[in-house]
Design an enzyme around this catalytic site. Sequence first.
Site, PDB file in Angstrom:
ATOM      1  N   GLU A  64       0.858  -1.082  -0.064  1.00 20.23           N
ATOM      2  CA  GLU A  64       0.041   0.047  -0.057  1.00 20.23           C
ATOM      3  C   GLU A  64       1.054   1.374  -0.218  1.00 20.23           C
ATOM      4  OE1 GLU A  64      -3.373   0.730  -0.407  1.00 20.23           O
ATOM      5  OE2 GLU A  64      -2.443   2.584  -0.365  1.00 20.23           O
ATOM      6  N   SER A  65       0.793   1.952  -1.016  1.00 24.82           N
ATOM      7  CA  SER A  65       1.837   3.003  -1.303  1.00 24.82           C
ATOM      8  C   SER A  65       1.816   4.094  -0.060  1.00 24.82           C
ATOM      9  CB  SER A  65       1.942   3.582  -2.726  1.00 24.82           C
ATOM     10  OG  SER A  65       0.587   4.082  -2.923  1.00 24.82           O
ATOM     11  N   ILE A 108      -3.198  -6.690  -8.437  1.00 23.04           N
ATOM     12  CA  ILE A 108      -4.289  -6.508  -7.120  1.00 23.04           C
ATOM     13  C   ILE A 108      -4.427  -4.935  -6.728  1.00 23.04           C
ATOM     14  CG2 ILE A 108      -4.315  -7.059  -4.666  1.00 23.04           C
ATOM     15  CD1 ILE A 108      -2.309  -9.397  -5.250  1.00 23.04           C
ATOM     16  N   HIS A 155       2.320  -8.255 -10.066  1.00 21.77           N
ATOM     17  CA  HIS A 155       3.006  -9.044  -8.954  1.00 21.77           C
ATOM     18  C   HIS A 155       3.751 -10.129  -9.450  1.00 21.77           C
ATOM     19  CE1 HIS A 155       1.517  -6.819  -5.605  1.00 21.77           C
ATOM     20  NE2 HIS A 155       0.420  -6.530  -6.655  1.00 21.77           N
ATOM     21  N   GLU A 179       6.171 -11.687  -8.515  1.00 20.35           N
ATOM     22  CA  GLU A 179       6.750 -12.439  -7.144  1.00 20.35           C
ATOM     23  C   GLU A 179       5.757 -13.510  -6.542  1.00 20.35           C
ATOM     24  OE1 GLU A 179       5.717  -9.249  -7.262  1.00 20.35           O
ATOM     25  OE2 GLU A 179       4.607  -8.645  -5.590  1.00 20.35           O
ATOM     26  N   CYS A 228       3.672  -3.104  -8.414  1.00 21.13           N
ATOM     27  CA  CYS A 228       2.243  -2.453  -7.846  1.00 21.13           C
ATOM     28  C   CYS A 228       2.724  -1.379  -6.948  1.00 21.13           C
ATOM     29  CB  CYS A 228       1.772  -3.590  -7.218  1.00 21.13           C
ATOM     30  SG  CYS A 228       0.086  -3.119  -7.307  1.00 21.13           S
TER      31      CYS A 228
END
Length: 199
Positions: free
Chosen positions: A47-48, A135, A176, A178, A78
């Site tokens: 969450e930035s 996401i 993502h 990852e 993201c």
Amino acid sequence: MKIGVLALQGDVREHVGALTSGGASATAIRRPSELDEVDALVIPGGESTTMSKLAIEFGMLDPVRKRIAGGMPVYGSCAGMIMLADRVLDGRPDQQTFGGIDMTVRRNAFGRQVDSFEGEVGLTPFEEPFHAVFIRAPWVESVGQDVEALGRVTDGAAAGRIVAVRQGNLLATAFHPELTGDLRVHRYFVEMARAAVDG
Ligand code: GLN
């Protein structure tokens, strides 16, 4: 070469795992003294707005900005992409980014209701399309002339949207890698970082 994964918030462990599987030495970092010890950095998904707050609290905002200005290779996925953007749309007014990539990203661009969405992305460095997991993802609304668009969504309502970019030693994806076990993006970044660090 040592790669740090910024561990303020987000899916840190998954990135450490992907980098390690991709043949790199990776470690979670959250303090300026730890940043000094690494040659390259990964900024995870998460969450930035929270990351921005914690970056200020941990005294990481300026140190990371300085390393980016000095040419450190960085990959952001993201929320990490948002942290590398020079400009953010639909952000919080007090939200800060490290910046470095001359692009405008739109937060939660695929729609707030659409929590996650999967689709194929054509990435110019790879022959086969990439199965991408998004996401609450941003997309890239516009880029400056020094930014290379590496990938776009190929189908659905978001077709044509830029979701992967590179500018010099900075790499960002809205999705993502990852989380999917496809190591191509992490391997690409490790190669990119090695080339930058070895000169
Ligand atoms: N919507 C998040 C943000 O604005 C990003 C989501 C993610 O990293 N999966 O930071």
